[in-house]
Scaffold this motif. Structure first.
Motif, short mmCIF file in Angstrom:
data_model
loop_
_atom_site.label_atom_id
_atom_site.label_comp_id
_atom_site.label_asym_id
_atom_site.label_seq_id
_atom_site.Cartn_x
_atom_site.Cartn_y
_atom_site.Cartn_z
N ALA A 1 -44.54 39.51 69.86
CA ALA A 1 -43.24 39.24 71.11
C ALA A 1 -42.02 40.03 71.34
CB ALA A 1 -43.45 37.54 71.59
N GLY A 2 -41.96 40.16 69.72
CA GLY A 2 -40.93 40.84 69.26
C GLY A 2 -40.87 42.44 70.19
N PRO B 1 -39.28 40.34 77.24
CA PRO B 1 -40.06 38.68 77.42
C PRO B 1 -40.30 38.61 79.12
CG PRO B 1 -38.20 39.13 75.62
CD PRO B 1 -38.57 40.28 76.52
N ARG B 2 -39.78 39.11 79.40
CA ARG B 2 -39.62 38.88 80.83
C ARG B 2 -40.93 38.99 81.35
NH1 ARG B 2 -38.89 41.12 86.34
NH2 ARG B 2 -37.32 42.66 85.74
N ALA B 3 -41.86 40.43 80.86
CA ALA B 3 -42.75 40.84 81.62
C ALA B 3 -44.05 40.26 80.85
CB ALA B 3 -43.23 42.18 81.08
N LEU B 4 -43.43 39.97 79.42
CA LEU B 4 -44.39 39.14 79.06
C LEU B 4 -44.76 37.27 79.66
CD1 LEU B 4 -46.84 38.10 77.06
CD2 LEU B 4 -44.84 37.46 75.22
N SER B 5 -43.51 36.45 80.16
CA SER B 5 -43.75 35.56 80.60
C SER B 5 -44.46 36.05 81.94
CB SER B 5 -42.56 34.63 80.71
OG SER B 5 -42.27 33.80 81.65
N MET B 6 -43.70 36.94 82.66
CA MET B 6 -44.39 36.72 83.80
C MET B 6 -46.20 36.85 83.69
SD MET B 6 -46.82 38.71 86.75
CE MET B 6 -46.08 40.66 86.03
N LEU B 7 -46.68 37.41 82.93
CA LEU B 7 -48.30 37.89 83.26
C LEU B 7 -49.06 36.29 82.26
CD1 LEU B 7 -50.90 39.20 81.87
CD2 LEU B 7 -50.14 40.11 79.85
N PHE B 8 -48.30 35.60 81.30
CA PHE B 8 -47.99 34.45 80.61
C PHE B 8 -48.83 33.33 81.15
CE2 PHE B 8 -47.80 30.66 78.43
CZ PHE B 8 -48.70 30.66 77.57
#
Length: 253
Positions: A35-36, A40-47
């Protein structure tokens, strides 16, 4: 949340690492390493998209690209990071088997949408390393091996998988087919003994034993230490793993 059925646990636990190995009865993963390296914003959107009631693969890819990502970044970093988060939430008991399974299937579908025409490599390509991904018995994979083999093909390897195998079963396959690298994915800290059994079988039957790289959630459990002397590397970076492949002989002129 209701008690998980044994079969559900066996299959959903395979989502918890980049190789997405089974986590049943094992210590929790430390997801920060993946995750680092992502937004974080893009990862949260995909998740969140993977868990939504409706999922549009093309729209999700388009939205990520509008956030400044390219297809390679999405496939190589964001899909594995989202899959790892699914596995961690399963371990934390915050997501049900049904939701994790559906979301993981959507991530796999996304990889198919991200593939380019030259991403699919087979053993017929002379320069392509022939790689076998092995998961030993009681360390089963479902979506995990599909994600890993797709990524290996994107990196130029001819990737194959052998799941729920005994060390002898794996050795027999490796004896019959010329593989340049073996990737063992595991969540079990006792995997070194199984790899040792596999290599002992191989050395009794062949001279040129392929290199073995260990990956999966066990990388975090072992802090990178080699649980067996014959393992050439312990890593969840597929690019780094491929550097240990056998060198193919130069073509005759």
């Amino acid at each position: 949340m209701s008690q998980r059925p044994p079969q559900a646990t066996e299959h959903a636990a395979a989502l918890a690492s980049r190789v997405l190995a089974s986590l049943q009865g094992r210590p929790k993963a430390r997801p920060g390493r993946v995750a680092g390296r992502v937004c974080p914003r893009a990862l949260s959107m995909l998740f969140e998209a993977s868990l939504a009631a409706e999922f549009d693969r093309c729209e999700t890819i388009r939205a990520l690209c509008e956030m400044g990502l390219d297809h390679d970044e999405i496939a190589d970093s964001y899909v594995p990071a989202a899959a790892r988060q699914l596995g961690c939430d399963w371990v934390e008991n915050t997501l049900s088997f049904a939701r994790v399974t559906v979301a993981a299937g959507r991530l796999q579908e996304m990889l198919g949408g991200l593939a380019k025409a030259n991403d699919i490599v087979t053993a017929s390509h002379r320069a392509a390393p022939n790689v076998l991904v092995v998961s030993f018995e009681n360390d089963q994979h479902t979506v995990g091996w599909k994600l890993v083999t797709l990524q290996l093909r994107r990196l130029g390897a001819a990737a194959h998988a052998m799941l729920d195998a005994t060390p002898q079963d794996a050795a027999e396959v490796l004896e019959q087919v010329s593989y340049d690298l073996v990737l063992v994915s595991s969540s079990r800290i006792d995997v070194g003994a199984r790899i040792g059994e596999m290599i002992d079988f191989l050395r009794a039957r062949m001279v040129d034993v392929p290199p073995v790289v260990l990956g999966g959630i066990v990388v975090d459990l072992l802090d990178g230490a080699k649980p067996h002397a014959d393992i050439v590397a312990v890593t969840n970076c597929l690019g780094a793993a491929l550097t240990h492949k056998k060198r193919k002989p130069a073509p005759k002129t």
